[in-house]
Design a protein around this motif. Structure first.
Motif, PDB file in Angstrom:
ATOM      1  N   THR A  54     -14.535  77.990  58.100  1.00 56.35           N
ATOM      2  CA  THR A  54     -14.012  76.688  57.685  1.00 56.35           C
ATOM      3  C   THR A  54     -13.326  75.976  58.838  1.00 56.35           C
ATOM      4  O   THR A  54     -13.526  74.777  59.060  1.00 56.35           O
ATOM      5  N   LEU A  55     -12.514  76.705  59.615  1.00 58.57           N
ATOM      6  CA  LEU A  55     -11.826  76.089  60.745  1.00 58.57           C
ATOM      7  C   LEU A  55     -12.807  75.635  61.818  1.00 58.57           C
ATOM      8  O   LEU A  55     -12.708  74.522  62.345  1.00 58.57           O
ATOM      9  N   VAL A  56     -13.753  76.491  62.174  1.00 56.15           N
ATOM     10  CA  VAL A  56     -14.693  76.157  63.244  1.00 56.15           C
ATOM     11  C   VAL A  56     -15.561  74.968  62.851  1.00 56.15           C
ATOM     12  O   VAL A  56     -15.759  74.025  63.628  1.00 56.15           O
ATOM     13  N   LEU A  57     -16.087  74.995  61.626  1.00 57.82           N
ATOM     14  CA  LEU A  57     -16.948  73.907  61.181  1.00 57.82           C
ATOM     15  C   LEU A  57     -16.164  72.615  61.034  1.00 57.82           C
ATOM     16  O   LEU A  57     -16.652  71.539  61.380  1.00 57.82           O
ATOM     17  N   GLY A  58     -14.922  72.703  60.521  1.00 56.17           N
ATOM     18  CA  GLY A  58     -14.118  71.496  60.370  1.00 56.17           C
ATOM     19  C   GLY A  58     -13.734  70.883  61.696  1.00 56.17           C
ATOM     20  O   GLY A  58     -13.709  69.655  61.850  1.00 56.17           O
ATOM     21  N   PHE A  59     -13.420  71.714  62.711  1.00 57.00           N
ATOM     22  CA  PHE A  59     -13.038  71.185  64.012  1.00 57.00           C
ATOM     23  C   PHE A  59     -14.236  70.742  64.832  1.00 57.00           C
ATOM     24  O   PHE A  59     -14.111  69.853  65.677  1.00 57.00           O
ATOM     25  N   GLY A  60     -15.408  71.351  64.619  1.00 52.92           N
ATOM     26  CA  GLY A  60     -16.568  71.041  65.448  1.00 52.92           C
ATOM     27  C   GLY A  60     -16.934  69.576  65.446  1.00 52.92           C
ATOM     28  O   GLY A  60     -17.342  69.016  66.466  1.00 52.92           O
ATOM     29  N   ARG A  61     -16.785  68.916  64.317  1.00 56.14           N
ATOM     30  CA  ARG A  61     -17.144  67.495  64.247  1.00 56.14           C
ATOM     31  C   ARG A  61     -16.216  66.660  65.113  1.00 56.14           C
ATOM     32  O   ARG A  61     -16.657  65.781  65.858  1.00 56.14           O
ATOM     33  N   TYR A  62     -14.912  66.913  65.005  1.00 57.69           N
ATOM     34  CA  TYR A  62     -13.963  66.157  65.818  1.00 57.69           C
ATOM     35  C   TYR A  62     -14.106  66.504  67.295  1.00 57.69           C
ATOM     36  O   TYR A  62     -13.933  65.631  68.160  1.00 57.69           O
ATOM     37  N   ALA A  63     -14.410  67.768  67.601  1.00 58.86           N
ATOM     38  CA  ALA A  63     -14.588  68.167  69.001  1.00 58.86           C
ATOM     39  C   ALA A  63     -15.777  67.442  69.622  1.00 58.86           C
ATOM     40  O   ALA A  63     -15.709  66.992  70.769  1.00 58.86           O
ATOM     41  N   GLY A  64     -16.883  67.325  68.866  1.00 59.65           N
ATOM     42  CA  GLY A  64     -18.044  66.621  69.396  1.00 59.65           C
ATOM     43  C   GLY A  64     -17.748  65.162  69.669  1.00 59.65           C
ATOM     44  O   GLY A  64     -18.116  64.617  70.729  1.00 59.65           O
ATOM     45  N   ILE A  65     -17.068  64.501  68.738  1.00 65.58           N
ATOM     46  CA  ILE A  65     -16.720  63.094  68.934  1.00 65.58           C
ATOM     47  C   ILE A  65     -15.771  62.941  70.121  1.00 65.58           C
ATOM     48  O   ILE A  65     -15.942  62.060  70.969  1.00 65.58           O
ATOM     49  N   GLY A  66     -14.747  63.823  70.186  1.00 69.38           N
ATOM     50  CA  GLY A  66     -13.788  63.734  71.284  1.00 69.38           C
ATOM     51  C   GLY A  66     -14.422  63.989  72.640  1.00 69.38           C
ATOM     52  O   GLY A  66     -14.122  63.281  73.612  1.00 69.38           O
ATOM     53  N   PHE A  67     -15.317  64.978  72.712  1.00 70.71           N
ATOM     54  CA  PHE A  67     -15.939  65.294  73.996  1.00 70.71           C
ATOM     55  C   PHE A  67     -16.850  64.152  74.455  1.00 70.71           C
ATOM     56  O   PHE A  67     -16.849  63.786  75.639  1.00 70.71           O
ATOM     57  N   ALA A  68     -17.628  63.581  73.535  1.00 70.87           N
ATOM     58  CA  ALA A  68     -18.490  62.447  73.902  1.00 70.87           C
ATOM     59  C   ALA A  68     -17.666  61.241  74.315  1.00 70.87           C
ATOM     60  O   ALA A  68     -17.979  60.566  75.312  1.00 70.87           O
ATOM     61  N   LEU A  69     -16.606  60.952  73.570  1.00 70.38           N
ATOM     62  CA  LEU A  69     -15.747  59.815  73.915  1.00 70.38           C
ATOM     63  C   LEU A  69     -15.044  60.048  75.242  1.00 70.38           C
ATOM     64  O   LEU A  69     -14.859  59.111  76.039  1.00 70.38           O
ATOM     65  N   LEU A  70     -14.655  61.294  75.522  1.00 67.23           N
ATOM     66  CA  LEU A  70     -14.034  61.616  76.798  1.00 67.23           C
ATOM     67  C   LEU A  70     -15.000  61.365  77.952  1.00 67.23           C
ATOM     68  O   LEU A  70     -14.610  60.826  78.993  1.00 67.23           O
TER      69      LEU A  70
END
Length: 683
Positions: A351-367
């Motif tokens: 649950t933690l990994v899947l929930g964070f993965g979406r925000y991590a992808g957006i943050g990494f692309a935006l970065l």
């Protein structure tokens, strides 16, 4: 909590946010280059100058500018005053005492307004004699290890704050009500609290470091630093935001320890628009304001300052860093908490990994997108990228980011597979905690390189500018009545120039012969100095000899004297070009760097948007398949046969449909078949 209680609390957060954005808007460059001086470096003057004007690439502070004038035999003279014009903050004027004939060297030290980075240098000039050798162009001081280490601590603290809030308010609530959720939220909010304290401590240490470099008189320098410089005002605003965030995060942590903090979605679902006044939303707004105040404190644009779009871009860059790097740190903390509890470990980890993965992808692309756009404004060309320390550190940062992305790809693949319905029961990857820790360590290395860049002078300057194809104008012609004047200035650059004017009377016969010509040179503005030059006549040409000119606009007035007539004035606007710039040796290409990286950023943004859209569609399709028609096996009431019922599928008459070849239950045949059809009825 009552409506008035929310209003009282938001009265604390809103002014701090507005204050940070207001103070952050007019930021100037954090590194100033010396551009020009009057008199110019190497000038020979007939009389001693009453002042020296120093021009820099960005705003500097006169309060922390010092100079020392030394004669060739060792005699020292101190400037009588140091003045900076509010309308042109990148220009400093030094009032000089009376000095005798001789060769002089003026050594100066100044600091920019934003981060108080030091620029030191010197110029030489002679009064009635030739000066010593011309000095090299002064450059900003290199980054100090103590400074970029403190900046790194501040960036890491900001990332931990943003990432902790992300995990606590958006990811951990997916664990559901229970002790696991409360422990995970309390742990990551403790991390966020530590990040806010680290950011406060690094800011105070940086202030102390700058104060130590301003001199031993602390009673004089500290008040001037805090009240008379942009650096001091930004530090005060950042500190106020940091203190407020410590209080709000501590409040959320206490609430989490007592049973958990509600997610943002739950608060908006329960309160509607009034959820904007909850402690969760106020804390997030303060964190974004702190990111904006931090974004404008590093190296920035130029003397004109940052636009609102540039402030937004830099703020997005730091927020994206917090989503990715800080979120990774929060994920590692949450995984450690679940590992220690041992209750529903696999499901909670997933649950933690899947929930964070979406925000991590957006943050990494935006970065990546914002980083590319910012690099285009800080690096002039490919030559500047490969021939300066700033460019080499930037290339190293890009390479480190690529290595971290390779580690993150493993987590991204798991998240992508888990978005589909077939991946709902996937187990987390092996050694997940180790790889997440490795990615987190790589993110800290990237932030360290970013801190080095924030403490260094950008890879831009006149030595990297494209060579202009325009030939500098050396002659301009103007007419006043019957008189035609052609002014010639060669080579029309900063320093010594040959000045002459040719005057022709077009009237035939002329009203009176031309007896002489005087030339008046005046710099634009009320405070501009003027100088009247006499000329020597050769036919229709009048020579003024060698004149030392400063770069910029110049008003040239040609006074034509004729016997028996009033003097006629021919006004000629002029612009003196700067000195010849020593170009840096070309490495691969001297073309501007910004168009290339802007194109790459656009392609990355389109690719990221496409991947995000595909992920949303895949997740929606997975949810539809999971919640779609489910077939159940029900024992038949007779004959031991099985009838397959499809839940949710209805006939046009509203009854449940049945598969062909299997008779319906008793009583259903009379409701679902037409009255005249008895072929399927049982006796």
């Amino acid at each position: 909590m009552t409506q008035w209680g929310w209003l009282r609390r938001t009265s604390i957060a809103a002014p701090l946010v507005v204050l940070a954005l207001w103070l952050g808007a007019p930021a100037a460059s954090a590194h100033s280059y010396f551009l020009d001086s009057d008199p110019p470096d190497g000038a020979i003057l007939a009389k001693a100058p009453a002042r020296v004007v120093l021009v820099f690439s960005s705003a500097v502070t006169a309060d922390f500018t010092s100079a020392d004038l030394v004669e060739a035999r060792g005699q020292h003279y101190q400037p009588a005053a140091v003045v900076a014009d509010r309308s042109t903050p990148n220009v400093v004027t030094l009032a000089l005492p009376k000095v005798p004939t001789g060769s002089y060297r003026l050594t100066f030290v100044t600091r920019d307004r934003v981060d108080l980075h030091q620029t030191a240098g010197s110029i030489v000039f002679g009064v009635g004699t030739a000066p010593g050798g011309v000095t090299a162009a002064p450059q900003p001081a290199p980054a100090r290890p103590s400074e970029f280490v403190l900046r790194w601590v501040g960036l890491a603290g900001l990332a931990a704050l943003l990432g902790g809030l992300l995990i606590a308010l958006l990811v951990a609530p997916r664990l559901g009500e229970g002790p696991d959720r409360a422990r995970a939220q309390a742990a990551v909010l403790s991390m966020a609290l530590g990040g806010a304290l680290a950011h406060l401590a690094s800011g105070a240490a940086l202030l102390a470091l700058q104060v130590a470099g301003l001199g031993p008189d602390l009673r004089r320098t500290v008040p001037r630093l805090l009240t008379g410089s942009e650096y001091g005002s930004r530090w005060l605003a950042s500190s106020m935001l940091g203190v407020a965030l410590v209080l709000f995060v501590a409040l959320l942590r206490r609430q989490a320890a007592r049973g958990g903090v509600a997610s943002l979605g739950a608060e908006f679902g329960r309160l509607g628009p009034w959820a904007l006044l909850t402690a969760q939303v106020r804390t997030l707004l303060l964190a974004v304001a702190l990111a904006a105040a931090t974004a404008v404190s590093g190296h920035a644009a130029g003397a004109a300052g940052l636009t609102a779009g540039e402030v937004l871009l830099r703020t997005l860059h730091l927020v994206a860093m917090g989503l990715w790097a800080g979120g990774l740190l929060g994920l590692v903390v949450g995984l450690l908490v679940l590992r220690r509890s041992g209750v529903q470990r696999a499901g909670g980890v997933r649950t933690l990994v899947l929930g964070f993965g979406r925000y991590a992808g957006i943050g990494f692309a935006l970065l990546g997108v914002t980083g590319l756009l910012l690099s285009g404004s800080q690096v002039a060309s490919v030559t500047a990228l490969l021939s300066t320390s700033y460019g080499l550190v930037l290339a190293l940062k890009v390479g480190a980011t690529g290595l971290v992305a390779a580690v993150a790809l493993r987590h991204a693949v798991f998240t992508w597979r888990a978005l589909g319905s077939k991946g709902r029961h996937l187990r987390p990857p092996r050694a997940l905690l180790a790889t997440a820790g490795l990615e987190c360590g790589g993110a800290l290395v990237v932030m360290l390189l970013a801190a080095v860049l924030g403490s260094s002078a950008p890879a831009r300057g006149p030595q990297f500018d494209p060579i202009s194809s325009e030939v500098p104008a050396t002659q301009v012609t103007r007419q006043s009545g019957e008189l035609l004047g052609a002014v010639s200035v060669k080579p029309n650059r900063l320093g010594p120039n040959l000045l002459s004017v040719q005057v022709v009377d077009s009237r035939r016969p002329p009203l009176a012969p031309i007896s002489g010509v005087s030339i008046l040179l005046r710099q634009p503005g009320a405070s501009g100095r003027s100088e009247t030059l006499t000329t020597t006549r050769t036919g229709s040409r009048f020579d003024a000899g060698t004149v030392n000119l400063t770069a910029g606009d110049l008003d040239v007035a040609v006074l034509v004297h004729r016997s028996g007539l009033t003097d006629r004035v021919i006004q000629v606007p002029w612009r003196v070009n700067g000195p010849e710039v020593v170009r840096a040796p070309v490495v691969i290409s001297a073309a501007p760097f910004a168009p290339l990286v802007n194109l790459v950023a656009a392609l990355l943004a389109v690719t990221g948007a496409a991947v995000l859209l595909a992920g949303v569609l895949r997740s929606r399709r997975g949810r539809d398949e999971e919640s779609g028609p489910v077939r159940t096996r029900t024992p038949a009431p007779h004959g031991g046969r099985i009838m397959h019922t499809v839940r949710g599928w209805r006939r046009p008459d509203g009854e449940t449909s049945w598969r062909a070849g299997h008779p319906p239950r008793r009583g259903q045949d009379q409701r679902s078949q037409p009255a005249g059809d008895t072929s399927q009825r049982r006796p």
